[in-house]
Design an enzyme around this catalytic site. Structure first.
Site, PDB file in Angstrom:
ATOM      1  CG  ASP A 295       9.144   5.590 -13.010  1.00 48.29           C
ATOM      2  OD1 ASP A 295       9.406   5.207 -11.858  1.00 48.29           O
ATOM      3  OD2 ASP A 295       9.996   6.079 -13.782  1.00 48.29           O
TER       4      ASP A 295
ATOM      5  CE  LYS B 284       4.992  -7.827 -13.445  1.00 46.91           C
ATOM      6  NZ  LYS B 284       4.001  -8.841 -13.869  1.00 46.91           N
TER       7      LYS B 284
ATOM      8  NE  ARG C 153       4.762   5.429  -5.951  1.00 44.31           N
ATOM      9  CZ  ARG C 153       4.887   6.640  -6.479  1.00 44.31           C
ATOM     10  NH1 ARG C 153       3.877   7.233  -7.042  1.00 44.31           N
ATOM     11  NH2 ARG C 153       6.048   7.255  -6.459  1.00 44.31           N
TER      12      ARG C 153
ATOM     13  CB  SER D  79      -3.525  -1.642 -16.869  1.00 42.13           C
ATOM     14  OG  SER D  79      -4.125  -2.820 -17.359  1.00 42.13           O
TER      15      SER D  79
ATOM     16  CG  HIS E  82      -1.923  -1.085   1.218  1.00 42.31           C
ATOM     17  ND1 HIS E  82      -2.355  -1.734   2.346  1.00 42.31           N
ATOM     18  CD2 HIS E  82      -2.599  -1.657   0.200  1.00 42.31           C
ATOM     19  CE1 HIS E  82      -3.252  -2.656   2.028  1.00 42.31           C
ATOM     20  NE2 HIS E  82      -3.420  -2.635   0.730  1.00 42.31           N
TER      21      HIS E  82
ATOM     22  CE  LYS F  40      -4.486  -1.504 -13.476  1.00 39.62           C
ATOM     23  NZ  LYS F  40      -5.299  -2.718 -13.451  1.00 39.62           N
TER      24      LYS F  40
ATOM     25  CE  LYS G 106      -1.513 -11.583 -11.524  1.00 39.20           C
ATOM     26  NZ  LYS G 106      -0.756 -10.828 -12.529  1.00 39.20           N
TER      27      LYS G 106
END
Ligand code: NAD
Length: 475
Positions: free
Chosen positions: A103, A98, A70, A366, A68, A74, A110
């Protein structure tokens, strides 16, 4: 643990931790912070019932948010019989690293449902997907500001559309609701270029690697993709599109491995012809212009310059690593090479382009899709014509000044505003190329870093650590 060939190997998450710990020693980050970066922040294991035919099945599923540092977090959603907590944790952790490498301002996550999608019809898969989404909503594990799923092994645009529709039904007031999931069909505010993004990213990464003369000299290969012999494992989303871009660039696709077996032809196999054959027969086997191999695994061990595993993790283990003949392994799949296998391969001088960099094209695009959803406007819509007119004016001035006329065809090439797909492809190429040289710099400039994976981990760990330090949580 063992892979589908029955070969024993360490847990996938332990493998990722092993790589992390090895790379950690090349950073100046204190151990407390390294531990915080390494662990999974939230693990949600769920079981829910689904009616299939006349019976109820209780399905096992997961969503793991690894970091977390950031938000949103995702990562894709996988449908496979092999799904388990260890696998989802490993894949979530890889997502964190990744995103940092390319960036993309997300934490890693996941998800997965332990099913073989081939065992269910479309209506049943829809019910399962909607129920899984409802479970995520109940626990606040999905949302454009919280956690944003995407396709992975066994899922695609169709499943993402079902997830979106379910989310919007529960959040009709959410103006940014379309950003709750990416990899959607374009007709549902998806983005052009997402479908092929991971494969395109794989292509860019391998292209950059083979263009560096010094590195190719070290492994005894010439530069450039043209004429390079490539074997692809897995002809799904990532494998198919990677193969397509390689073929377009003049590489020779000498072998393919799928669940049903493997085929090989040293003179090359045409991807379009093979795809047509597979559609008609349901299999890559018995393709008239190639020879059948005894098993899918044998396909990995054939003569080639570049091997692209694009199926699942743990396919190259200490068992088959000594027999791998490729000089470059491009990890299009997540975790295809175990840590033990890597040791053997590096000793043989194999150049491994690691997953946490090479397959980051998917999450990169994405991210573009998420930005599009939050801005509520298609990329290129506001400036395409403006750019076109501006270039046309420049061309007119050049014609006037030089007294020479430029043909209509040439004019249309020069004076063109960018469409959404142009911007997506250019953003993806820029991201993959910049990240490649960032990692290679770390690799080549640090005396003790011997491989690209370690350099990629060092790059990622440093970036995640910077975020924690900036938050004031760690000194
Ligand atoms: P997919 O479901 O579209 O395709 C996977 C293919 O691999 C299928 O055709 C399947 O039949 C084949 N396969 C399965 N087991 C095999 C085996 N033992 N030997 C040969 N072939 C086998 O999945 P995908 O989305 O292409 O994902 C493939 C890999 O790429 C996964 O590791 C995934 O995590 C990773 N990845 C995917 C994306 C994405 O955008 N889809 C992004 C990053 C990484």
């Amino acid at each position: 643990m063992s892979n589908s060939k029955g070969v024993k190997h360490e847990s996938f998450f332990k493998n990722v931790e092993k790589y992390f710990d090895h790379a950690g020693q090349f950073t100046k980050i204190p151990s407390g912070l390294l531990n915080q970066i390494k662990v999974c922040n939230s693990v949600y294991k769920m079981k829910f019932p689904v009616k299939v035919g006349n019976e109820y099945q209780v399905l096992e599923a997961y969503r793991v948010q690894h970091s977390h540092h950031r938000v949103p977090t995702k990562g894709g959603i996988r449908y496979s019989e092999g799904v388990n907590q260890d696998e989802v944790m490993a894949l979530a952790a890889l997502m964190t690293y990744k995103c940092a490498i390319v960036d993309v301002p997300f934490g890693g996550a996941k998800g997965g449902i332990k099913i073989n999608p081939r065992d269910y019809n479309e209506a049943q898969l829809q019910r399962i997907t909607r129920r899984y989404t409802a479970e995520l909503i109940k626990k606040n594990f999905i949302g454009p500001a919280i956690d944003v799923p995407a396709p992975d092994y066994g899922t695609g645009e169709r499943e993402m559309a079902w997830i979106l529709d379910t989310y919007l039904a529960f959040h009709p007031e959410s103006i940014d609701g379309y950003g709750c999931v990416t990899g959607k069909p374009v007709s549902l505010n998806g983005i052009r270029g997402r479908r092929e993004a991971t494969g395109r990213g794989v292509f860019f990464g391998v292209r950059e690697a083979v263009n560096i003369k010094k590195d190719m000299n070290e492994i005894g290969l010439s530069t450039g993709l043209e004429g390079k012999r490539i074997i692809i494992q897995g002809l799904g989303n990532v494998g198919y599109h990677s193969a397509n871009f390689f073929q377009e660039a003049g590489a020779i696709l000498v072998g393919f491995c799928e669940i049903e077996g493997a085929i090989y032809n040293k003179n090359g196999i045409d991807l379009a012809e093979l795809t047509k054959w597979r559609k008609e027969t349901g299999s890559i086997m018995d393709f008239p212009k190639a020879k059948n191999l005894n098993s899918s695994w044998e396909g990995l061990e054939q003569e080639c310059d570049i091997l692209i595993p694009a199926a699942l993790e743990n396919v190259i283990t200490k068992d088959n690593a000594p027999r791998i003949k490729a000089k470059i392994i491009g990890e299009a799949a997540n975790g295809p090479v175990t840590a033990e296998a890597q040791e053997i391969l590096l000793k043989k001088g194999v150049y491994i382009i690691p997953d946490l960099y090479l397959n980051a094209g998917g999450v990169t695009v994405s991210y573009f899709e998420w930005l599009k959803n939050l801005s509520h406007v298609r990329f290129g819509r506001m400036d395409k014509r403006f750019t076109q007119y501006a270039f046309e004016n420049v061309v007119d001035v050049i014609e006037k000044l030089t007294n020479k006329s430029i043909s209509k065809k040439e004019k249309s090439i020069i004076a063109r505003g960018a469409e959404e797909i142009d911007l997506v492809d250019s953003g993806l190429e820029e991201t993959m190329v910049t990240a490649f040289y960032g990692i290679r710099d770390v690799w080549k400039k640090h005396r003790k870093i011997e491989d690209m994976r370690t350099a990629a981990f060092v790059t990622a760990i440093n970036k995640v650590a910077d975020a924690y330090v900036a938050m004031g949580i760690f000194p």
